[in-house]
Scaffold this motif. Structure first.
Motif, PDB file in Angstrom:
ATOM      1  N   UNK A  57      41.435  33.398  45.324  1.00 22.02           N
ATOM      2  CA  UNK A  57      40.041  33.084  45.014  1.00 22.02           C
ATOM      3  C   UNK A  57      39.298  34.346  44.590  1.00 22.02           C
ATOM      4  N   UNK A  58      39.555  35.441  45.280  1.00 19.33           N
ATOM      5  CA  UNK A  58      38.918  36.709  44.926  1.00 19.33           C
ATOM      6  C   UNK A  58      39.296  37.124  43.505  1.00 19.33           C
ATOM      7  N   UNK A  59      40.575  36.969  43.144  1.00 21.53           N
ATOM      8  CA  UNK A  59      41.018  37.315  41.788  1.00 21.53           C
ATOM      9  C   UNK A  59      40.375  36.403  40.749  1.00 21.53           C
ATOM     10  N   UNK A  60      40.279  35.131  41.050  1.00 17.55           N
ATOM     11  CA  UNK A  60      39.651  34.177  40.121  1.00 17.55           C
ATOM     12  C   UNK A  60      38.202  34.558  39.903  1.00 17.55           C
ATOM     13  N   UNK A  61      37.487  34.861  40.992  1.00 16.87           N
ATOM     14  CA  UNK A  61      36.081  35.245  40.884  1.00 16.87           C
ATOM     15  C   UNK A  61      35.920  36.535  40.068  1.00 16.87           C
ATOM     16  N   UNK A  62      36.841  37.469  40.258  1.00 15.69           N
ATOM     17  CA  UNK A  62      36.767  38.737  39.526  1.00 15.69           C
ATOM     18  C   UNK A  62      36.987  38.508  38.026  1.00 15.69           C
TER      19      UNK A  62
END
Length: 65
Positions: A57-62
């Motif tokens: 999720x963190x990578x997607x948001x980034x």
């Protein structure tokens, strides 16, 4: 589609069942210890799974920025 044996849902369900068994007091001491050990394994796996999902999720948001 074949469901993975260690899906989050199946591990969580197994953990809930173990908790109910332990709370019932109907297990022998040896069985209770085995269930307790298994519950610790499941908790570890569930935590790792959640960490993995959180990282995704963190990578997607980034990538959305």
């Amino acid at each position: 589609m074949v469901k993975p044996i260690d899906s989050y849902e199946s591990m969580n369900t197994e953990l809930e069942e173990i908790i109910q068994l332990l709370q019932s007091g109907d297990l022998s001491l040896d069985d209770a210890v085995k269930k307790y050990e298994r519950s610790n394994e499941l908790i570890f796996k569930l935590e790792k799974h959640l960490e993995s999902v959180q990282n995704k999720i963190t990578k997607i948001k980034a990538n959305l920025k």
